[in-house]
Design a protein around this motif. Structure first.
Motif, mmCIF file in Angstrom:
data_model
loop_
_atom_site.group_PDB
_atom_site.id
_atom_site.type_symbol
_atom_site.label_atom_id
_atom_site.label_comp_id
_atom_site.label_asym_id
_atom_site.label_seq_id
_atom_site.Cartn_x
_atom_site.Cartn_y
_atom_site.Cartn_z
ATOM 1 N N UNK A 189 0.790 -1.233 0.000
ATOM 2 C CA UNK A 189 0.000 0.000 0.000
ATOM 3 C C UNK A 189 0.822 1.284 0.000
ATOM 4 N N UNK A 190 2.137 1.239 -0.069
ATOM 5 C CA UNK A 190 2.933 2.449 -0.004
ATOM 6 C C UNK A 190 3.042 2.985 1.414
ATOM 7 N N UNK A 191 3.746 4.099 1.562
ATOM 8 C CA UNK A 191 3.932 4.706 2.880
ATOM 9 C C UNK A 191 3.424 6.141 2.876
ATOM 10 N N UNK A 192 2.966 6.571 4.033
ATOM 11 C CA UNK A 192 2.401 7.920 4.131
ATOM 12 C C UNK A 192 3.412 8.983 3.706
ATOM 13 N N UNK A 193 4.662 8.807 4.076
ATOM 14 C CA UNK A 193 5.675 9.794 3.730
ATOM 15 C C UNK A 193 6.258 9.628 2.349
ATOM 16 N N UNK B 256 -5.633 -1.709 5.347
ATOM 17 C CA UNK B 256 -4.799 -0.619 5.844
ATOM 18 C C UNK B 256 -4.782 0.500 4.822
ATOM 19 N N UNK B 257 -4.455 1.703 5.242
ATOM 20 C CA UNK B 257 -4.463 2.843 4.315
ATOM 21 C C UNK B 257 -3.548 2.607 3.115
ATOM 22 N N UNK B 258 -4.025 3.030 1.968
ATOM 23 C CA UNK B 258 -3.250 2.894 0.732
ATOM 24 C C UNK B 258 -2.736 4.279 0.346
ATOM 25 N N UNK B 259 -1.420 4.383 0.166
ATOM 26 C CA UNK B 259 -0.792 5.665 -0.131
ATOM 27 C C UNK B 259 -0.242 5.634 -1.565
ATOM 28 N N UNK B 260 -0.963 6.279 -2.471
ATOM 29 C CA UNK B 260 -0.582 6.313 -3.871
ATOM 30 C C UNK B 260 -0.545 7.751 -4.356
ATOM 31 N N UNK B 261 0.445 8.070 -5.177
ATOM 32 C CA UNK B 261 0.586 9.404 -5.755
ATOM 33 C C UNK B 261 0.187 9.330 -7.224
ATOM 34 N N UNK B 262 -0.953 9.902 -7.561
ATOM 35 C CA UNK B 262 -1.505 9.830 -8.924
ATOM 36 C C UNK B 262 -0.630 10.658 -9.863
ATOM 37 N N UNK B 263 0.223 9.986 -10.645
ATOM 38 C CA UNK B 263 1.169 10.692 -11.504
ATOM 39 C C UNK B 263 0.790 10.672 -12.979
ATOM 40 N N UNK B 264 -0.188 9.832 -13.347
ATOM 41 C CA UNK B 264 -0.559 9.699 -14.754
ATOM 42 C C UNK B 264 -1.947 9.084 -14.815
ATOM 43 N N UNK B 265 -2.720 9.447 -15.847
ATOM 44 C CA UNK B 265 -4.023 8.823 -16.003
ATOM 45 C C UNK B 265 -4.409 8.728 -17.477
ATOM 46 N N UNK B 266 -5.190 7.725 -17.795
ATOM 47 C CA UNK B 266 -5.719 7.511 -19.137
ATOM 48 C C UNK B 266 -6.953 6.640 -19.021
ATOM 49 N N UNK B 267 -7.772 6.607 -20.070
ATOM 50 C CA UNK B 267 -8.972 5.772 -20.078
ATOM 51 C C UNK B 267 -8.653 4.299 -20.275
ATOM 52 N N UNK B 268 -7.529 4.005 -20.924
ATOM 53 C CA UNK B 268 -7.294 2.658 -21.433
ATOM 54 C C UNK B 268 -6.270 1.877 -20.618
ATOM 55 N N UNK B 269 -6.603 0.622 -20.313
ATOM 56 C CA UNK B 269 -5.683 -0.246 -19.580
ATOM 57 C C UNK B 269 -4.406 -0.479 -20.378
ATOM 58 N N UNK B 270 -4.509 -0.564 -21.704
ATOM 59 C CA UNK B 270 -3.317 -0.768 -22.524
ATOM 60 C C UNK B 270 -2.351 0.402 -22.382
ATOM 61 N N UNK B 271 -2.887 1.608 -22.228
ATOM 62 C CA UNK B 271 -2.035 2.776 -22.007
ATOM 63 C C UNK B 271 -1.334 2.718 -20.665
ATOM 64 N N UNK B 272 -2.040 2.262 -19.640
ATOM 65 C CA UNK B 272 -1.431 2.122 -18.318
ATOM 66 C C UNK B 272 -0.363 1.032 -18.328
#
Length: 305
Positions: free
Chosen positions: A188-192, A219-235
């Motif tokens: 889940x990543x870390x808060x810091x 438990x809390x999930x810590x993610x930094x949204x750095x990119x987005x797209x509609x398509x799973x193939x793009x991800x």
């Protein structure tokens, strides 16, 4: 007057929110508002009471809403009737399929049906989930293939639409490995130090499944949204380059995982997905598209067995 104005107006009447309807219609809110204003200019009267929240229709708007439902249904029925006049169209089954399933599921699934259902003439229309469902509702396709998750059911009235289960998949986090084969980032990543997150665009179906998944995590999930797209193939392409963690259907990354180019990014954050086939229940089976009826009957027998 454009039919899309009526479709926008029906959406607004049902959501009672300009912002929500703009999102569902995949336009900006200012553009959506201009369409409603254009419809009001055509009607010559106010259709929406903008002094209230949630949005309410004026008496004239309520009248138009009832008429719009009938008009759109009539237009869709007429279009289906006109298409039925073409002999070639009777032989071709039109599938509306979300992009991910169009790449990962549809080709192999269709190949596997050759022995039981015979040769199939098909036309694939690849769309996002919302537009694929809209195609079915509007009568612009014969069959819809879509994912189903218990927290994000597709809202189709069972009295008007029928469904067949086709298979299952799993949505899970994947990431590029380092030189020792370990994941570059983990959930889940870390808060810091939140992990870089390659996300689906707002409103995307699989993105809503991921949101539900992370909210239900132990438990809390810590993610930094750095990119987005509609398509799973793009991800997937971004994940392969090491840009971050992407939640992807396992069917979409099978070869990359086998080759060691992607690895799981953690345990416990997985969502089971059903793959389903939908069609509108024919009001008169004797007038339904013959190729579709034959295919549906054979597939129903196969699923039953």
């Amino acid at each position: 007057m454009e039919t899309k104005w009526l479709e926008d107006f029906v959406s607004l009447a049902e959501t009672r929110s300009f912002s929500r309807s703009a999102q569902l219609r995949h336009v900006t809110q200012p553009a959506f508002s201009r369409r409603i204003q254009s419809l009001e200019a055509w009607a010559g009267t106010d259709l929406v009471d903008r002094s209230s929240y949630p949005t309410r229709l004026t008496p004239a708007g309520q009248t138009l809403y009832e008429q719009a439902l009938e008009m759109l249904q009539t237009l869709n029925t007429t279009r289906a009737t006109l298409r039925a006049h073409t002999a070639a169209a009777q032989d071709v089954i039109e599938f509306a399929v979300p992009h991910t399933l169009a790449f990962t599921f549809f080709p192999a699934w269709l190949s596997g049906l050759r022995e039981t259902c015979g040769p199939i003439k098909s036309r694939l229309i690849a769309l996002n989930v919302h537009d694929a469902v809209l195609r079915l509702v509007e009568g612009s396709c014969d069959l819809l293939i879509a994912y189903h998750h218990v927290d994000q059911p597709i809202q189709l009235d069972a009295a008007r639409y029928e469904m067949l289960p086709l298979g299952s998949d799993v949505l899970a986090p994947f990431v590029k490995p380092d030189g020792q084969g370990r994941p570059l980032y983990t959930v889940p990543g870390q808060a810091g130090a939140p992990a870089p997150y390659l996300a689906y665009a707002p409103g995307a179906y699989l993105g809503r499944v991921v949101d539900s998944l992370t909210k239900r995590a132990d438990r809390p999930v810590h993610l930094d949204r750095t990119y987005e797209t509609d398509m799973a193939e793009g991800l997937k392409a971004m994940a392969l380059e090491g840009h971050g963690i992407a939640f992807l259907p396992t069917s979409a990354v099978r070869s990359e995982v086998a080759a060691g180019r992607l690895v799981p990014a953690g345990e416990g954050l997985q969502a089971a997905l059903d793959i389903r086939l939908y069609r509108a229940r024919p009001a008169d089976s004797t007038r339904s598209k013959r190729a579709v009826q034959v295919f549906w009957d054979r597939l129903s027998d196969l699923v039953g067995r």
